[in-house]
Design a protein around this motif. Structure first.
Motif, PDB file in Angstrom:
ATOM      1  N   ARG A 126       6.018  -1.615   8.003  1.00 10.79           N
ATOM      2  CA  ARG A 126       6.527  -0.509   7.205  1.00 10.79           C
ATOM      3  C   ARG A 126       7.678  -1.034   6.339  1.00 10.79           C
ATOM      4  NH1 ARG A 126       8.700   4.536  10.565  1.00 10.79           N
ATOM      5  NH2 ARG A 126       9.999   2.852  11.388  1.00 10.79           N
ATOM      6  N   THR A 127       7.731  -0.629   5.077  1.00  4.05           N
ATOM      7  CA  THR A 127       8.742  -1.160   4.166  1.00  4.05           C
ATOM      8  C   THR A 127      10.134  -0.646   4.510  1.00  4.05           C
ATOM      9  OG1 THR A 127       8.225   0.627   2.625  1.00  4.05           O
ATOM     10  CG2 THR A 127       7.203  -1.505   2.207  1.00  4.05           C
ATOM     11  N   THR A 133       3.199   4.901  10.049  1.00  4.65           N
ATOM     12  CA  THR A 133       2.455   4.288   8.956  1.00  4.65           C
ATOM     13  C   THR A 133       1.004   4.746   8.924  1.00  4.65           C
ATOM     14  OG1 THR A 133       3.849   2.318   9.168  1.00  4.65           O
ATOM     15  CG2 THR A 133       1.853   2.093   7.851  1.00  4.65           C
ATOM     16  N   MET A 134       0.417   4.888  10.097  1.00  7.19           N
ATOM     17  CA  MET A 134      -0.985   5.276  10.191  1.00  7.19           C
ATOM     18  C   MET A 134      -1.172   6.787  10.349  1.00  7.19           C
ATOM     19  SD  MET A 134      -2.894   2.616   9.809  1.00  7.19           S
ATOM     20  CE  MET A 134      -1.731   2.050   8.563  1.00  7.19           C
ATOM     21  N   SER A 135      -0.067   7.553  10.233  1.00  9.50           N
ATOM     22  CA  SER A 135      -0.109   9.024  10.296  1.00  9.50           C
ATOM     23  C   SER A 135      -0.723   9.529  11.588  1.00  9.50           C
ATOM     24  CB  SER A 135      -0.884   9.588   9.093  1.00  9.50           C
ATOM     25  OG  SER A 135      -0.298   9.181   7.880  1.00  9.50           O
ATOM     26  N   GLU A 136      -0.420   8.859  12.709  1.00 13.92           N
ATOM     27  CA  GLU A 136      -0.974   9.270  13.992  1.00 13.92           C
ATOM     28  C   GLU A 136      -0.408  10.612  14.458  1.00 13.92           C
ATOM     29  OE1 GLU A 136      -3.410   7.757  15.897  1.00 13.92           O
ATOM     30  OE2 GLU A 136      -3.672   6.548  14.109  1.00 13.92           O
ATOM     31  N   LYS A 137       0.831  10.931  14.045  1.00 11.49           N
ATOM     32  CA  LYS A 137       1.433  12.191  14.484  1.00 11.49           C
ATOM     33  C   LYS A 137       0.586  13.393  14.060  1.00 11.49           C
ATOM     34  CE  LYS A 137       5.680  14.933  14.335  1.00 11.49           C
ATOM     35  NZ  LYS A 137       7.061  15.046  13.836  1.00 11.49           N
ATOM     36  N   LYS A 138      -0.056  13.290  12.904  1.00 13.22           N
ATOM     37  CA  LYS A 138      -0.899  14.388  12.439  1.00 13.22           C
ATOM     38  C   LYS A 138      -2.050  14.643  13.408  1.00 13.22           C
ATOM     39  CE  LYS A 138       0.118  13.753   7.515  1.00 13.22           C
ATOM     40  NZ  LYS A 138      -0.438  13.438   6.167  1.00 13.22           N
ATOM     41  N   GLY A 186       8.568   2.020  -3.819  1.00 13.31           N
ATOM     42  CA  GLY A 186       8.092   3.171  -3.079  1.00 13.31           C
ATOM     43  C   GLY A 186       6.875   2.916  -2.222  1.00 13.31           C
ATOM     44  N   ALA A 187       6.485   1.649  -2.041  1.00 14.26           N
ATOM     45  CA  ALA A 187       5.336   1.344  -1.193  1.00 14.26           C
ATOM     46  C   ALA A 187       5.617   1.785   0.240  1.00 14.26           C
ATOM     47  CB  ALA A 187       5.030  -0.150  -1.232  1.00 14.26           C
ATOM     48  N   ALA A 188       4.598   2.295   0.917  1.00 10.33           N
ATOM     49  CA  ALA A 188       4.763   2.743   2.309  1.00 10.33           C
ATOM     50  C   ALA A 188       4.844   1.562   3.258  1.00 10.33           C
ATOM     51  CB  ALA A 188       3.600   3.650   2.704  1.00 10.33           C
ATOM     52  N   GLY A 189       4.179   0.474   2.891  1.00 12.26           N
ATOM     53  CA  GLY A 189       4.180  -0.700   3.750  1.00 12.26           C
ATOM     54  C   GLY A 189       3.530  -1.876   3.065  1.00 12.26           C
ATOM     55  N   TYR A 190       3.552  -3.002   3.747  1.00 12.45           N
ATOM     56  CA  TYR A 190       2.863  -4.177   3.219  1.00 12.45           C
ATOM     57  C   TYR A 190       2.048  -4.821   4.321  1.00 12.45           C
ATOM     58  CZ  TYR A 190       7.064  -6.555   5.073  1.00 12.45           C
ATOM     59  OH  TYR A 190       8.091  -7.003   5.874  1.00 12.45           O
ATOM     60  N   PHE A 193       0.830  -1.205   0.000  1.00 11.32           N
ATOM     61  CA  PHE A 193       0.000   0.000   0.000  1.00 11.32           C
ATOM     62  C   PHE A 193       0.863   1.253   0.000  1.00 11.32           C
ATOM     63  CE2 PHE A 193       0.524  -1.298   4.436  1.00 11.32           C
ATOM     64  CZ  PHE A 193       0.887  -0.120   5.065  1.00 11.32           C
ATOM     65  N   LYS A 194       0.284   2.294  -0.539  1.00 13.14           N
ATOM     66  CA  LYS A 194       0.898   3.616  -0.536  1.00 13.14           C
ATOM     67  C   LYS A 194      -0.094   4.597   0.067  1.00 13.14           C
ATOM     68  CE  LYS A 194       3.797   2.867  -4.643  1.00 13.14           C
ATOM     69  NZ  LYS A 194       4.184   3.365  -5.997  1.00 13.14           N
ATOM     70  N   LYS A 195       0.423   5.655   0.662  1.00  8.16           N
ATOM     71  CA  LYS A 195      -0.450   6.679   1.217  1.00  8.16           C
ATOM     72  C   LYS A 195      -1.009   7.540   0.092  1.00  8.16           C
ATOM     73  CE  LYS A 195       1.755   6.837   5.733  1.00  8.16           C
ATOM     74  NZ  LYS A 195       2.346   7.678   6.800  1.00  8.16           N
ATOM     75  N   SER A 196      -2.205   8.037   0.315  1.00  2.00           N
ATOM     76  CA  SER A 196      -2.881   8.841  -0.687  1.00  2.00           C
ATOM     77  C   SER A 196      -3.380  10.140  -0.063  1.00  2.00           C
ATOM     78  CB  SER A 196      -4.067   8.064  -1.278  1.00  2.00           C
ATOM     79  OG  SER A 196      -4.855   8.890  -2.105  1.00  2.00           O
ATOM     80  N   THR A 197      -3.393  11.189  -0.848  1.00  2.00           N
ATOM     81  CA  THR A 197      -3.895  12.482  -0.376  1.00  2.00           C
ATOM     82  C   THR A 197      -5.409  12.591  -0.541  1.00  2.00           C
ATOM     83  OG1 THR A 197      -3.438  13.475  -2.540  1.00  2.00           O
ATOM     84  CG2 THR A 197      -1.732  13.668  -0.853  1.00  2.00           C
ATOM     85  N   THR A 198      -6.029  11.557  -1.085  1.00  2.00           N
ATOM     86  CA  THR A 198      -7.481  11.557  -1.257  1.00  2.00           C
ATOM     87  C   THR A 198      -8.151  11.153   0.049  1.00  2.00           C
ATOM     88  OG1 THR A 198      -7.632   9.229  -1.927  1.00  2.00           O
ATOM     89  CG2 THR A 198      -7.109  10.840  -3.643  1.00  2.00           C
ATOM     90  N   GLY A 199      -9.449  11.186   0.054  1.00  2.00           N
ATOM     91  CA  GLY A 199     -10.204  10.810   1.236  1.00  2.00           C
ATOM     92  C   GLY A 199     -10.012   9.360   1.641  1.00  2.00           C
ATOM     93  N   LEU A 200      -9.575   8.512   0.702  1.00  2.00           N
ATOM     94  CA  LEU A 200      -9.365   7.100   1.003  1.00  2.00           C
ATOM     95  C   LEU A 200      -8.123   6.863   1.861  1.00  2.00           C
ATOM     96  CD1 LEU A 200     -10.267   5.404  -2.405  1.00  2.00           C
ATOM     97  CD2 LEU A 200     -11.603   5.407  -0.293  1.00  2.00           C
ATOM     98  N   LYS A 201      -7.187   7.828   1.899  1.00  4.09           N
ATOM     99  CA  LYS A 201      -5.967   7.775   2.712  1.00  4.09           C
ATOM    100  C   LYS A 201      -4.902   6.833   2.156  1.00  4.09           C
ATOM    101  CE  LYS A 201      -7.803  10.409   5.919  1.00  4.09           C
ATOM    102  NZ  LYS A 201      -7.351  11.792   6.155  1.00  4.09           N
ATOM    103  N   PHE A 202      -5.338   5.696   1.554  1.00  6.64           N
ATOM    104  CA  PHE A 202      -4.387   4.710   1.039  1.00  6.64           C
ATOM    105  C   PHE A 202      -4.824   4.196  -0.332  1.00  6.64           C
ATOM    106  CE2 PHE A 202      -4.233   4.240   5.685  1.00  6.64           C
ATOM    107  CZ  PHE A 202      -2.868   4.369   5.917  1.00  6.64           C
TER     108      PHE A 202
END
Length: 304
Positions: free
Chosen positions: A129-130, A186-191, A109-113, A22-31
């Motif tokens: 995380r990759t 990976t889950m963008s918790e810092k945001k 460039g995948a963010a994780g698997y 999976f890769k992170k996405s800037t859309t509402g789907l997040k991934f």
């Protein structure tokens, strides 16, 4: 906790295995996620990896923003508390016919698997995380080689490294975290922690206890650990207690914490006192009744 036991007793040997990147996405789907075809050898290695991790994990602790675990334990929290992980799981649980099998460009460039283990009606999700060498910039600086028949030769084939452990898991409605830093990244918790801090510094009930909130904002900055502490401060809300300002001034005078106050009794934060202020807001500056010593602690567990 039933889910912790279910994770440890899951029948991994007979489970079917699916690999997703999976890769992170800037859309509402997040991934964005893609299914990766695997052979039996890879699937067997994934099974051995998770069994080894499960057998080595025999303790669990409640997940909080500042809780930490060791190599023999994990942190657990309800799945409903992680909106981003729910989004990712929904992606990999959608019918495979609606998902495109991964191409080489998707792996790079995948963010994780995520490895999905299914046995009957039960499912365990394992996420990692990759490694850095999955990133295109790093990959372009590497020479792929194989050692065969006593000789090292370059190979044009693409290689991907899978670690012999996972960062976090999910079963039923429970998340089990082995690597907190990787999970939050990976889950963008810092945001979300940053949002908590931003909202707190605009809350009059919080800012009114300080002569100036700016020094505290500068101390916390974008530091991940400090932002986690702010989240706990917001959750505990010790500062909302009616007697809080008076108690702080009283204890400061009795125990010589070194805090300063303005003419209206508000706390004056500076670079020298910011750490102490944070510990007080966390309620992590504690007095031992045995030794009469004062300690700053990383986390607390109420005895009664």
């Amino acid at each position: 906790m039933p889910d912790f036991s279910a994770w440890r007793t899951f029948d991994y040997d007979s489970a079917t295995v699916q690999l997703w990147v999976f890769k992170k996405s800037t859309t509402g789907l997040k991934f964005r996620a893609w299914h990766v075809r695997t052979d039996e050898t890879i699937e067997a290695l994934f099974k051995e990896t998770i069994k080894r991790e499960v057998n080595a994990t025999n303790e669990k602790f409640a997940y909080t923003a500042i809780a930490q675990n060791n190599e023999a334990s994990c942190l657990v929290h309800a799945l409903e508390d992680s909106e981003n992980l729910i989004t990712l799981l929904n992606l990999v649980d959608s019918p495979e016919a609606e998902n495109t099998d991964a191409e080489l460009k998707h792996l790079k460039g995948a963010a994780g698997y995520l490895v999905k283990f299914q046995s009957g009606e039960r499912t365990v999700y394992a996420v990692r995380r990759t490694a850095p060498n999955w990133k295109p910039r790093v990959r372009s600086s590497l020479i792929n080689a194989i050692f065969k028949n006593g000789e090292l030769s370059a190979t044009p084939e693409e290689t991907f490294s899978f670690d012999s452990f996972f960062d976090f898991y999910c079963i039923n409605e429970t998340v089990l975290v082995k690597s907190k830093r990787a999970y939050e990244s990976t889950m963008s918790e810092k945001k979300s922690y940053q949002k908590n801090f931003d909202s707190l510094t605009l809350d009059p009930k919080f800012t009114s206890i300080f002569s100036d909130i700016i020094p505290l904002k500068e101390y916390v900055g974008t530091n991940a650990m400090q932002l986690r502490r702010i989240t706990v401060i917001q959750q505990k809300a010790v500062y909302l207690r009616e007697e809080f300002p008076e108690r702080v001034r009283l204890v400061n005078g009795t125990r010589n914490y070194g805090l300063n106050f303005d003419a209206e009794g508000r706390i004056i934060v500076c670079s020298k006192t910011a750490k102490t202020v944070m510990q007080i807001l966390l309620d992590h500056r504690l007095l031992s009744e045995i030794t009469d010593s004062i300690y700053d602690v990383q986390d607390t567990e109420a005895v009664k």
